[in-house]
Write a protein that holds these residues in place. Sequence first.
Motif, PDB file in Angstrom:
ATOM      1  N   ALA A   1       3.310 -21.959  12.155  1.00 36.73           N
ATOM      2  CA  ALA A   1       2.442 -23.131  12.268  1.00 36.73           C
ATOM      3  C   ALA A   1       1.267 -22.843  13.195  1.00 36.73           C
ATOM      4  O   ALA A   1       0.132 -23.248  12.913  1.00 36.73           O
ATOM      5  CB  ALA A   1       3.239 -24.323  12.778  1.00 36.73           C
ATOM      6  N   ASP A   2       1.523 -22.141  14.291  1.00 34.39           N
ATOM      7  CA  ASP A   2       0.441 -21.774  15.202  1.00 34.39           C
ATOM      8  C   ASP A   2      -0.583 -20.882  14.507  1.00 34.39           C
ATOM      9  O   ASP A   2      -1.789 -21.041  14.682  1.00 34.39           O
ATOM     10  CB  ASP A   2       0.988 -21.057  16.433  1.00 34.39           C
ATOM     11  CG  ASP A   2       1.749 -21.981  17.362  1.00 34.39           C
ATOM     12  OD1 ASP A   2       1.562 -23.209  17.269  1.00 34.39           O
ATOM     13  OD2 ASP A   2       2.539 -21.465  18.173  1.00 34.39           O
ATOM     14  N   PHE A   3      -0.100 -19.945  13.714  1.00 34.37           N
ATOM     15  CA  PHE A   3      -0.997 -19.042  12.986  1.00 34.37           C
ATOM     16  C   PHE A   3      -1.866 -19.811  12.002  1.00 34.37           C
ATOM     17  O   PHE A   3      -3.079 -19.612  11.936  1.00 34.37           O
ATOM     18  CB  PHE A   3      -0.182 -17.972  12.255  1.00 34.37           C
ATOM     19  CG  PHE A   3      -1.025 -17.068  11.404  1.00 34.37           C
ATOM     20  CD1 PHE A   3      -1.816 -16.095  11.990  1.00 34.37           C
ATOM     21  CD2 PHE A   3      -1.043 -17.189  10.024  1.00 34.37           C
ATOM     22  CE1 PHE A   3      -2.604 -15.262  11.216  1.00 34.37           C
ATOM     23  CE2 PHE A   3      -1.825 -16.375   9.245  1.00 34.37           C
ATOM     24  CZ  PHE A   3      -2.608 -15.399   9.843  1.00 34.37           C
ATOM     25  N   VAL A   4      -1.251 -20.713  11.239  1.00 29.91           N
ATOM     26  CA  VAL A   4      -2.000 -21.517  10.271  1.00 29.91           C
ATOM     27  C   VAL A   4      -3.019 -22.390  10.992  1.00 29.91           C
ATOM     28  O   VAL A   4      -4.165 -22.525  10.549  1.00 29.91           O
ATOM     29  CB  VAL A   4      -1.049 -22.370   9.404  1.00 29.91           C
ATOM     30  CG1 VAL A   4      -1.812 -23.374   8.575  1.00 29.91           C
ATOM     31  CG2 VAL A   4      -0.203 -21.474   8.512  1.00 29.91           C
ATOM     32  N   HIS A   5      -2.626 -22.948  12.130  1.00 30.03           N
ATOM     33  CA  HIS A   5      -3.542 -23.790  12.908  1.00 30.03           C
ATOM     34  C   HIS A   5      -4.743 -22.971  13.384  1.00 30.03           C
ATOM     35  O   HIS A   5      -5.891 -23.429  13.326  1.00 30.03           O
ATOM     36  CB  HIS A   5      -2.794 -24.399  14.081  1.00 30.03           C
ATOM     37  CG  HIS A   5      -3.553 -25.413  14.864  1.00 30.03           C
ATOM     38  ND1 HIS A   5      -4.604 -26.121  14.363  1.00 30.03           N
ATOM     39  CD2 HIS A   5      -3.414 -25.850  16.134  1.00 30.03           C
ATOM     40  CE1 HIS A   5      -5.075 -26.931  15.275  1.00 30.03           C
ATOM     41  NE2 HIS A   5      -4.377 -26.775  16.368  1.00 30.03           N
ATOM     42  N   ARG A   6      -4.506 -21.742  13.852  1.00 30.64           N
ATOM     43  CA  ARG A   6      -5.610 -20.875  14.284  1.00 30.64           C
ATOM     44  C   ARG A   6      -6.540 -20.526  13.131  1.00 30.64           C
ATOM     45  O   ARG A   6      -7.762 -20.549  13.277  1.00 30.64           O
ATOM     46  CB  ARG A   6      -5.066 -19.593  14.908  1.00 30.64           C
ATOM     47  CG  ARG A   6      -4.803 -19.726  16.397  1.00 30.64           C
ATOM     48  CD  ARG A   6      -4.368 -18.419  16.963  1.00 30.64           C
ATOM     49  NE  ARG A   6      -2.964 -18.289  16.565  1.00 30.64           N
ATOM     50  CZ  ARG A   6      -2.308 -17.162  16.429  1.00 30.64           C
ATOM     51  NH1 ARG A   6      -2.893 -16.031  16.645  1.00 30.64           N
ATOM     52  NH2 ARG A   6      -1.047 -17.148  16.060  1.00 30.64           N
TER      53      ARG A   6
ATOM     54  N   LEU B   1       8.076 -18.280   7.377  1.00 32.29           N
ATOM     55  CA  LEU B   1       8.151 -19.737   7.546  1.00 32.29           C
ATOM     56  C   LEU B   1       9.556 -20.183   7.929  1.00 32.29           C
ATOM     57  O   LEU B   1       9.726 -21.106   8.728  1.00 32.29           O
ATOM     58  CB  LEU B   1       7.710 -20.447   6.271  1.00 32.29           C
ATOM     59  CG  LEU B   1       6.210 -20.456   5.990  1.00 32.29           C
ATOM     60  CD1 LEU B   1       5.951 -21.072   4.626  1.00 32.29           C
ATOM     61  CD2 LEU B   1       5.454 -21.196   7.064  1.00 32.29           C
ATOM     62  N   ILE B   2      10.555 -19.537   7.373  1.00 27.44           N
ATOM     63  CA  ILE B   2      11.943 -19.929   7.632  1.00 27.44           C
ATOM     64  C   ILE B   2      12.437 -19.378   8.965  1.00 27.44           C
ATOM     65  O   ILE B   2      13.088 -20.089   9.733  1.00 27.44           O
ATOM     66  CB  ILE B   2      12.856 -19.463   6.471  1.00 27.44           C
ATOM     67  CG1 ILE B   2      12.510 -20.251   5.211  1.00 27.44           C
ATOM     68  CG2 ILE B   2      14.328 -19.613   6.827  1.00 27.44           C
ATOM     69  CD1 ILE B   2      13.129 -19.704   3.941  1.00 27.44           C
ATOM     70  N   THR B   3      12.111 -18.122   9.273  1.00 31.40           N
ATOM     71  CA  THR B   3      12.640 -17.505  10.483  1.00 31.40           C
ATOM     72  C   THR B   3      11.831 -17.818  11.732  1.00 31.40           C
ATOM     73  O   THR B   3      12.380 -17.807  12.832  1.00 31.40           O
ATOM     74  CB  THR B   3      12.735 -15.980  10.323  1.00 31.40           C
ATOM     75  OG1 THR B   3      11.432 -15.442  10.068  1.00 31.40           O
ATOM     76  CG2 THR B   3      13.695 -15.609   9.213  1.00 31.40           C
TER      77      THR B   3
END
Length: 55
Positions: free
Chosen positions: A29-34, A21-23
Motif C-alpha cells: 500500500a505504501d508503494f502504491v501510495h508513493r 499484496l498477500i504477504t
Amino acid sequence: MSGGVKKILIVGVVALVLFFLITQPTQSADFVHRVLGWLKDGAEAIVTFFRALFS
C-alpha cells in the motif's frame, strides 16, 4: 515475442503482485501510495507548464 511467452510473463507478473499484496500488504500500500503521488506531481507539473506557456 510469441503469444505463449507473453501469456506466461503476464501470469507471472500477476502472481508476483498478488504474492506481495498477500504477504506484505502495508508495504504494498505504501508503494502504491508513493507511485500515485509521483503521478500526481507529474500531472501537476505538466499543467503548470502549459499554464505558464499560454499565459
